[in-house]
Design an enzyme around this catalytic site. Structure first.
Site, PDB file in Angstrom:
ATOM      1  N   GLY A   1       0.132  11.369   1.418  1.00 25.75           N
ATOM      2  CA  GLY A   1      -0.228  12.632   0.753  1.00 25.75           C
ATOM      3  C   GLY A   1       0.973  13.531   0.566  1.00 25.75           C
ATOM      4  O   GLY A   1       2.072  13.248   1.039  1.00 25.75           O
TER       5      GLY A   1
ATOM      6  N   ASP B   1       3.290   4.552  -3.038  1.00 21.90           N
ATOM      7  CA  ASP B   1       3.041   6.007  -3.133  1.00 21.90           C
ATOM      8  C   ASP B   1       4.095   6.696  -3.987  1.00 21.90           C
ATOM      9  O   ASP B   1       3.962   7.888  -4.274  1.00 21.90           O
ATOM     10  CB  ASP B   1       2.994   6.646  -1.737  1.00 21.90           C
ATOM     11  CG  ASP B   1       4.218   6.307  -0.905  1.00 21.90           C
ATOM     12  OD1 ASP B   1       4.455   5.118  -0.666  1.00 21.90           O
ATOM     13  OD2 ASP B   1       4.956   7.235  -0.512  1.00 21.90           O
TER      14      ASP B   1
HETATM   15  P1  AMP Z   1       9.036   9.970   0.427  1.00 23.93           P
HETATM   16  O1  AMP Z   1       9.800   8.987   1.239  1.00 23.93           O
HETATM   17  O2  AMP Z   1       9.803  11.226   0.098  1.00 23.93           O
HETATM   18  O3  AMP Z   1       8.398   9.365  -0.764  1.00 23.93           O
HETATM   19  O4  AMP Z   1       7.874  10.509   1.385  1.00 23.93           O
HETATM   20  C1  AMP Z   1       6.890   9.679   1.964  1.00 23.93           C
HETATM   21  C2  AMP Z   1       5.839  10.545   2.606  1.00 23.93           C
HETATM   22  O5  AMP Z   1       6.433  11.355   3.631  1.00 23.93           O
HETATM   23  C3  AMP Z   1       5.136  11.505   1.666  1.00 23.93           C
HETATM   24  O6  AMP Z   1       3.819  11.651   2.123  1.00 23.93           O
HETATM   25  C4  AMP Z   1       5.930  12.773   1.861  1.00 23.93           C
HETATM   26  O7  AMP Z   1       5.190  13.923   1.528  1.00 23.93           O
HETATM   27  C5  AMP Z   1       6.206  12.720   3.347  1.00 23.93           C
HETATM   28  N1  AMP Z   1       7.402  13.485   3.732  1.00 23.93           N
HETATM   29  C6  AMP Z   1       8.702  13.167   3.495  1.00 23.93           C
HETATM   30  N2  AMP Z   1       9.523  14.098   4.003  1.00 23.93           N
HETATM   31  C7  AMP Z   1       8.731  15.049   4.560  1.00 23.93           C
HETATM   32  C8  AMP Z   1       8.967  16.275   5.242  1.00 23.93           C
HETATM   33  N3  AMP Z   1      10.206  16.725   5.479  1.00 23.93           N
HETATM   34  N4  AMP Z   1       7.898  16.971   5.663  1.00 23.93           N
HETATM   35  C9  AMP Z   1       6.648  16.540   5.451  1.00 23.93           C
HETATM   36  N5  AMP Z   1       6.359  15.397   4.830  1.00 23.93           N
HETATM   37  C10 AMP Z   1       7.368  14.654   4.378  1.00 23.93           C
HETATM   38 MG    MG Z   2       7.194   9.852  -2.075  1.00 29.61          MG
END
Ligand code: AMP
Ligand code: MG
Length: 501
Positions: free
Chosen positions: A100, A264
């Site tokens: 999410g 995702d």
């Molecule tokens: P990503 O690798 O950026 O595609 O993120 C994968 C998941 O981790 C997604 O659900 C992001 O919203 C969550 N996410 C990544 N970095 C953060 C953060 N600093 N705080 C909260 N959620 C994060």
């Molecule tokens: Mg992402």
């Protein structure tokens, strides 16, 4: 007042933008409504005028206090209905369960008055914790925000489908990654932020009614023309698969590596989404892994086409019950290979300056990629320089041939290449013009982004501006900035990018 840049009509002021949030029309299980968390003492780092033009925002607004307030998450525009969406996904091939929007807040669509189509959703990334933040702090660091901002606009400049980036707003508020870093909010724009993992979420939670609601929403909002198909869900999967295959082919053609092709991070619009540890191929190595965290190389350059298909299968798996049968699902997924192959060969042909295709082309491309890999030739420079060769004068090939350790391998290949060009009566000057329109002079090399990041960390944002200008028109020549198109300096070899953002 109409302007050539703005054929649809007048620019609007920020307070004239009308906001709505169509995702919020879905039932409440699809999201959590919440406001962004204010960012202390925000300041504008950079803004993309081209992106702002897409919502017809008056340029005078782009440095205003209200602009910074809204796009730092400190003020919610009237009529916006902010929310964080839920989705799940496969990460590195493993089912990861619920993810999410852990740090992104969707404001909704900003509608310029009298706009009839092509609305964009605006999302603040790094806008604070949400119920989906898991262990994260809800923030994004300035470093990764600059990378996402510049690469979104660079991909748009290359003509590759992508989410856009309106602006970066920074703050001195520190967040902890490997070391403390300052934070930022990057505002992204896309017609929809629904991901493959949004479908998987309802499938794996055994919620067929919600799955159907999501599919109907996507059909209505993003693929209305498919609603009349005999099997709209099958048509939807087929179209998403087709667009994804074409997208991956376009990445391959410019040497772009996404780095984290988890389901995702896959847009149901076939757009590049979620820029993290991406990279552009420099010394050509098909096994190159741009993401330091990806030790197995699942998302290496050469794996991307297969992973794109794997991700479509994951989406297909989630959609079987909607489509009605495994056979019909497989039939939709079967478009991946032909769509990828035909796009890829058209792109290679354009890169090589061919006007018509020939049965020998695949072999010529393959032998080229073999010698590029053997001499670790810079991918972008090679194709850019190749346009200047003269059919009847191999003695002028030096700019290209000097890129090879094994120059004889280039000479041998160039004999076949010239023969091939002569068979279609290629004309040097015309070929150069055509090739220079598809082989970029400027790509966002990691070291270029790194220089801009280091300056920005010292509050000097001028390098971001400079890169933005070059990358918005990557096929142009800017004699004053030729060094930005040349080989990376030696220190660039030590840059590592990881999932840390
Ligand atoms: P990503 O690798 O950026 O595609 O993120 C994968 C998941 O981790 C997604 O659900 C992001 O919203 C969550 N996410 C990544 N970095 C953060 C953060 N600093 N705080 C909260 N959620 C994060
Ligand atoms: Mg992402």
């Amino acid at each position: 007042m109409n302007s050539p840049e703005n054929p649809l009509g007048a620019h609007v002021l920020l307070n004239q933008l009308e906001w709505k949030n169509s995702f919020a029309s879905l039932p409440s299980e699809f999201y959590t409504k919440l406001s962004p968390t204010p960012l202390p003492d925000p300041y504008l780092v950079s803004v993309s005028r081209k992106a702002a033009e897409l919502i017809r925002l008056n340029p005078s607004e782009l440095s205003s206090g209200s602009f910074v307030s809204i796009f730092s998450g400190n003020a919610v525009p009237l009529g916006a209905d902010p929310l964080a969406a839920v989705y799940s996904g496969h990460q590195f091939g493993v089912w990861a369960g619920q993810l999410g929007d852990g740090r992104a807040v969707l404001l909704g669509e900003a509608l310029a008055p009298s706009e009839s189509s092509g609305t964009l959703e605006l999302q603040l990334k790094g806008a604070g914790k949400t119920p989906y933040s898991r262990m994260g702090d809800g923030r994004a660091v300035l470093r990764s925000s600059i990378r996402e901002f510049l690469c979104s606009e660079a991909m748009a400049g290359l003509g590759i489908p992508t989410s856009r980036a309106l602006c970066i707003v920074g703050s001195d508020k520190r967040v902890l990654r490997e070391m403390p870093e300052t934070s930022a909010v990057v505002t992204r724009m896309a017609p929809s932020f629904v991901r493959f993992g949004s479908f998987e979420h309802w499938f794996y939670n055994d919620k067929p009614a919600e799955l159907k609601q999501l599919a109907d929403y996507v059909l209505e909002k993003s693929y209305p023309e498919l609603r009349e198909s005999a099997n709209p869900y099958q048509a939807l999967l087929r179209e998403i698969t087709h667009l994804t295959a074409e997208l991956v082919a376009q990445w391959q053609a410019v040497g772009f590596m996404h780095g984290v092709l988890n389901t995702d991070n896959m847009s149901i619009l076939g757009q590049t989404l979620d820029y993290g540890p991406f990279g552009f191929m420099e010394a050509y190595d098909p096994a190159h892994i741009c993401n330091h965290t990806d030790q197995q190389g699942r998302y290496s350059y050469r794996m991307q086409p297969r992973i794109g298909e794997w991700n479509c299968y994951a989406l297909g798996q989630a959609m079987v019950s909607l489509i009605g049968s495994v056979e019909d699902t497989q039939e939709a997924l079967a478009v991946y290979t032909p769509s990828f192959d035909s796009k890829m060969s058209a792109l290679w042909n354009a890169k090589l300056g061919f006007q018509v295709s020939d049965s020998s082309d695949a072999e010529l491309v393959e032998s080229l990629l073999t010698i590029l890999a053997r001499s670790r030739v810079d991918f972008s420079l090679f194709f850019r320089r190749l346009s200047s060769i003269k059919l009847d004068n191999p003695s002028l090939d030096n700019a290209v041939r000097d890129l090879f350790l094994d120059r004889a391998s280039f000479d041998a290949w160039a004999i076949n290449y010239r023969q091939r060009l002569k068979r279609e009566s290629s004309i040097d000057a015309e070929r150069k013009v055509a090739m220079d329109k598809v082989n970029p002079n400027y790509v966002l090399r990691n070291y270029l982004a790194q220089v801009a990041i280091e300056k920005a960390q010292e509050k000097d944002f001028s390098e971001i501006e400079k890169l933005l200008t070059l990358l918005e028109n990557p096929f142009d020549e800017h004699p004053d900035y030729q060094s930005y198109a040349e080989l990376p300096p030696d220190w660039a070899a030590d840059i590592e990018v990881s999932c840390s953002s």
